[in-house]
Scaffold this motif. Structure first.
Motif, short mmCIF file in Angstrom:
data_model
loop_
_atom_site.label_atom_id
_atom_site.label_comp_id
_atom_site.label_asym_id
_atom_site.label_seq_id
_atom_site.Cartn_x
_atom_site.Cartn_y
_atom_site.Cartn_z
N ALA A 24 -47.48 -10.37 -79.33
CA ALA A 24 -47.55 -11.83 -78.93
C ALA A 24 -48.20 -11.64 -77.72
O ALA A 24 -47.47 -10.81 -76.02
N ASP A 25 -49.08 -12.38 -76.78
CA ASP A 25 -49.77 -12.44 -75.70
C ASP A 25 -48.84 -13.13 -74.41
O ASP A 25 -48.30 -14.37 -74.61
N ILE A 26 -48.64 -12.50 -73.15
CA ILE A 26 -47.97 -12.92 -72.84
C ILE A 26 -48.49 -13.08 -71.12
O ILE A 26 -48.87 -14.76 -71.08
N GLY A 27 -49.67 -11.91 -71.43
CA GLY A 27 -50.48 -12.88 -69.18
C GLY A 27 -50.19 -13.50 -68.48
O GLY A 27 -49.90 -12.42 -68.10
N ASP A 28 -50.41 -14.36 -68.76
CA ASP A 28 -49.09 -15.27 -66.96
C ASP A 28 -48.63 -16.20 -67.79
O ASP A 28 -48.30 -17.16 -66.66
N HIS A 52 -59.50 -10.18 -66.47
CA HIS A 52 -59.57 -11.35 -67.00
C HIS A 52 -59.90 -12.57 -66.03
O HIS A 52 -58.40 -12.42 -64.91
N ILE A 53 -60.78 -12.98 -65.94
CA ILE A 53 -60.43 -14.28 -64.36
C ILE A 53 -59.66 -15.25 -65.05
O ILE A 53 -60.46 -16.21 -66.00
N ILE A 80 -51.06 -20.87 -56.24
CA ILE A 80 -51.26 -20.97 -58.04
C ILE A 80 -51.14 -19.72 -57.58
O ILE A 80 -49.67 -19.49 -59.20
N THR A 81 -51.27 -18.35 -57.30
CA THR A 81 -51.37 -17.02 -57.91
C THR A 81 -49.83 -16.65 -58.22
O THR A 81 -49.43 -15.84 -58.66
N SER A 82 -49.17 -17.17 -56.68
CA SER A 82 -47.42 -17.08 -57.14
C SER A 82 -46.71 -16.89 -58.22
O SER A 82 -46.00 -16.95 -58.30
N ALA A 83 -46.85 -18.87 -58.26
CA ALA A 83 -46.50 -19.27 -59.33
C ALA A 83 -47.01 -19.14 -60.42
O ALA A 83 -45.49 -18.90 -61.26
N LEU A 84 -47.57 -19.36 -61.08
CA LEU A 84 -48.31 -18.04 -62.10
C LEU A 84 -47.79 -16.84 -62.64
O LEU A 84 -47.58 -16.03 -63.57
N VAL A 85 -48.32 -16.01 -61.79
CA VAL A 85 -47.73 -14.08 -61.81
C VAL A 85 -47.03 -13.84 -60.78
O VAL A 85 -47.05 -12.17 -61.57
N GLY A 86 -46.51 -14.61 -60.08
CA GLY A 86 -45.89 -13.08 -58.78
C GLY A 86 -44.54 -12.78 -59.97
O GLY A 86 -44.84 -11.72 -59.11
N ARG A 87 -44.71 -13.39 -60.45
CA ARG A 87 -43.22 -12.51 -60.44
C ARG A 87 -43.78 -11.62 -62.20
O ARG A 87 -42.43 -10.73 -62.62
N ILE A 88 -44.44 -11.12 -62.70
CA ILE A 88 -45.10 -11.36 -63.98
C ILE A 88 -46.01 -9.67 -63.00
O ILE A 88 -45.52 -7.88 -63.17
N ASP A 89 -46.44 -9.81 -62.19
CA ASP A 89 -47.50 -9.01 -60.98
C ASP A 89 -47.12 -9.19 -59.44
O ASP A 89 -47.33 -9.97 -59.45
N PRO A 90 -45.74 -8.49 -58.92
CA PRO A 90 -45.62 -8.67 -57.82
C PRO A 90 -46.76 -8.35 -56.23
O PRO A 90 -46.17 -9.29 -55.00
N GLY A 91 -47.55 -8.20 -57.24
CA GLY A 91 -48.50 -7.86 -56.21
C GLY A 91 -49.61 -8.13 -56.19
O GLY A 91 -50.76 -8.51 -55.68
N HIS A 149 -69.55 -24.06 -57.93
CA HIS A 149 -68.88 -24.09 -59.41
C HIS A 149 -68.47 -24.09 -59.99
O HIS A 149 -67.58 -25.16 -61.23
N SER A 150 -66.91 -23.26 -59.92
CA SER A 150 -65.62 -23.11 -60.09
C SER A 150 -64.82 -22.38 -59.12
O SER A 150 -65.18 -21.99 -58.29
N LEU A 151 -63.84 -22.74 -58.90
CA LEU A 151 -62.52 -22.43 -58.30
C LEU A 151 -61.76 -21.13 -58.63
O LEU A 151 -61.05 -21.87 -59.99
N VAL A 152 -62.34 -19.44 -58.98
CA VAL A 152 -61.67 -18.46 -59.44
C VAL A 152 -59.86 -18.67 -58.61
O VAL A 152 -60.15 -18.84 -57.67
N THR A 153 -59.06 -18.19 -59.27
CA THR A 153 -57.26 -18.55 -59.12
C THR A 153 -57.31 -17.26 -58.72
O THR A 153 -56.70 -16.37 -57.84
N TYR A 154 -57.02 -16.23 -60.40
CA TYR A 154 -55.77 -14.73 -60.03
C TYR A 154 -56.75 -13.99 -61.57
O TYR A 154 -57.12 -15.10 -62.03
N GLN A 155 -56.93 -13.05 -61.06
CA GLN A 155 -56.59 -12.39 -62.29
C GLN A 155 -55.48 -11.92 -62.95
O GLN A 155 -54.10 -11.31 -63.01
N ARG A 156 -55.96 -12.62 -64.50
CA ARG A 156 -54.70 -12.47 -65.36
C ARG A 156 -54.11 -11.54 -66.13
O ARG A 156 -55.32 -10.59 -66.53
N PRO A 157 -53.15 -11.02 -66.09
CA PRO A 157 -52.68 -9.89 -66.60
C PRO A 157 -52.59 -9.94 -67.86
O PRO A 157 -52.96 -10.27 -68.76
N ASP A 158 -53.21 -8.38 -68.07
CA ASP A 158 -52.63 -7.93 -70.16
C ASP A 158 -51.81 -7.46 -70.12
O ASP A 158 -51.43 -6.18 -69.59
#
Length: 556
Positions: free
Chosen positions: A272-276, A299-300, A331-342, A517-526
């Motif tokens: 299963a994909d975990i991602g963000d 992955h953006i 947004i970055t902290s809320a979505l991926v902060g616990r997956i990727d602390p940095g 055009h678009s608002l890049v938010t974070y780099q999606r973890p693989d």
């Protein structure tokens, strides 16, 4: 969902890429290693069980199995068709590109003025109707994909439009491709090949692969497509000429993103994909006999704005004002902060953070809600109670998201709160995942929307169809851009000097930020949760396509 190699895959869930390179990661706390590695538990085929079934999740059931078509260019479609159709090249974990020997014996630059590329095809390669894979299939696909015939509803012409001719070489198994102008990413034009009989006819191209796969040429064949159960079953093809697959069958199941880890826990899926998805990460980390595999990949994750005619966001200055009121760090902290602390907000539409030429060009939309409110006042959007109005019209934004996609839901709620503070009403519209692209994104039925782009080894040319403006929308779903961006993409794709191409790419990125055009938010973890014992699959980083013949279970 998804979009591709020389073009990009739009991502709402699932995972892409593979290699025989060594894995790293396991159950560590960081997102993973630097670009150039993946985490797939590599094993040689002789150490794997001969047989077995792999249960592979896709987040939405494919409506069209033509990956070249605007409605079929999704990640789930790619992962199915790459197992059953020719993939002329392979992308390694370090981003390098090599010919896939099952289809192409050699791929060489044989001329420079004009630029000529020569493919030497594997003469054993055959379509399932018995006809050989030849230069005619390449020529027909080029004619369909070059963008000159609007009857073909292509997803992107990236690379194809630079080709002036494709001709027969010394025999039917030599392809001579002549470019009209230099094209630096020539190795990656053909990432998936379809048969001539499909690409020569617009009607067959557009609808001939809806709900069916008429012909194959891969290690697996289609055994059954069940629209009711939303499954696709592939079985070993006895006529396959290459390395014998270890798996007997691959079973693609449509499982909503928020249910995939539970399905893995219940034995209904094998990964299963975990991602963000923080909840999925926490749940999967505690499952017995499950490994968390990680790799770095560009992955953006981003928010697309609709600047089409008649849209409330057609005003560039309004788009930029709203973007300045969105807190990408939160947004970055809320979505991926616990997956990727940095993790930190991403500042570039072209390059991922670990890539050599990455530069943060996002200053124009630096978080400043006070400045955003001042600009809205200047634009005539005056606050009236909790909401801003102009000429009696309420500043109201439709945020369209796929249902049961946790990251999109969470991002949308954060944006709703943040824009609400400056007097902008955001209505979150949840739509079925199967309909998200076809019925909403592709046709511009949104004001803003959330999804991701899967990174590739060719960060410049793969982005052209997203940010260029042209007669056909292709992947520029928000219809935003300008001629400066178009010309810079043309120049960068012709540039053979890597440093100069990177300079042009960063100028492109600056223009994209200015356009709103678009608002890049974070780099999606693989990050992928995988059943222990499953080898040659997991977090694949850059590697693509999967080595389907080598995926299997460890003996014992």
């Amino acid at each position: 969902m998804s979009r591709g190699c020389i073009r990009l895959l739009a991502l709402t869930a699932v995972t892409l890429f593979l290699s025989a390179c060594g894995g790293v990661g396991g159950n560590g706390t960081g997102v993973g290693p630097e670009i150039g590695h993946n985490d797939i538990a590599p094993r040689q085929p002789e150490h794997l069980v001969d047989g077995g079934e792999l249960r592979w999740p896709v987040s939405s059931f494919p409506d069209n199995f033509n990956y070249l078509h605007v409605d079929g260019n999704e990640r789930g479609v790619y992962e199915i068709v790459a197992a059953i159709l020719p993939t002329p090249v392979r992308f390694a974990a370090d981003g390098s590109v090599q010919p896939n020997p099952d289809y192409v014996e050699s791929l060489e630059l044989t001329g420079r003025d004009p630029q000529v590329v020569t493919y030497r095809l594997n003469p054993r390669a055959r379509w399932s109707d018995g006809t050989p894979v030849t230069w005619r299939d390449f020529r027909s696909q080029w004619l369909a994909m070059r963008g000159t015939d609007a009857a073909f509803r292509i997803v992107a012409a990236n690379g194809y439009e630079r080709i002036g001719d494709i001709a027969r070489g010394v025999d039917d198994f030599e392809v001579r491709m002549t470019f009209t102008e230099r094209f630096a990413d020539w190795k990656a034009v053909f990432d998936v090949l379809y048969p001539q009989r499909m690409t020569s006819d617009p009607n067959l191209f557009n609808v001939g692969w809806k709900n069916q796969v008429p012909v194959t040429a891969g290690p697996f064949r289609v055994e059954r497509i069940d629209r009711t159960a939303k499954t696709v079953a592939l079985a070993r093809d006895p006529n396959w000429w290459g390395e014998r697959p270890r798996l007997e069958r691959i079973f693609f199941r449509t499982v909503p993103p928020d249910a995939q880890v539970d399905a893995l826990a219940n034995g209904e899926l094998d990964f299963a994909d975990i991602g963000d998805d923080v909840n999925a990460f926490q749940r999967a980390s505690g499952l017995p006999r499950v490994e968390i595999r990680r790799a770095s990949a560009p992955h953006i994750r981003q928010i697309t704005f609709n600047g089409g005619r008649g849209s409330v966001l057609a005003d560039q200055e309004l788009r930029l004002a709203l973007q300045r009121a969105i807190d990408r760090r939160a947004i970055t902290s809320a979505l991926v902060g616990r997956i990727d602390p940095g993790a930190r907000p991403l500042g570039n539409h072209i390059y991922g953070r670990e890539m050599r030429y990455y530069r943060d060009n996002s200053q124009i939309v630096a978080f400043d809600p006070e400045a955003a409110m001042q600009k809205l006042d200047e634009l005539g959007w005056r606050r009236d109670g909790d909401v801003r109005r102009k000429d009696g019209r309420e500043l109201r934004i439709r945020d369209v998201v796929p249902a049961r996609k946790p990251s999109s839901e969470q991002e949308a709620k954060l944006v709703q709160q943040q824009l609400g503070r400056i007097g902008v009403r955001v209505d979150i519209v949840r739509v079925p995942g199967d309909d998200f692209f076809d019925k909403y994104v592709n046709v511009g039925d949104f004001d803003i929307t959330h999804f991701g782009w899967v990174g590739t080894s060719f960060p410049i040319s793969s982005k052209a169809s997203i940010y260029r403006v042209q007669d056909q929308v292709r992947q520029n779903y928000g219809r935003i851009g300008n001629e400066t961006i178009n010309q810079l993409f043309d120049a960068a794709s012709r540039e053979l000097d890597e440093q100069r191409a990177a300079e042009l790419a960063n100028r492109i990125d600056e223009e994209i930020w200015r356009s709103g055009h678009s608002l890049v938010t974070y780099q999606r973890p693989d990050v992928v949760a995988v059943r222990r014992g499953l080898s040659n699959l997991g977090a694949r980083g850059f590697m693509n396509p999967p080595l389907y013949t080598r995926i299997g279970y460890v003996q014992g």
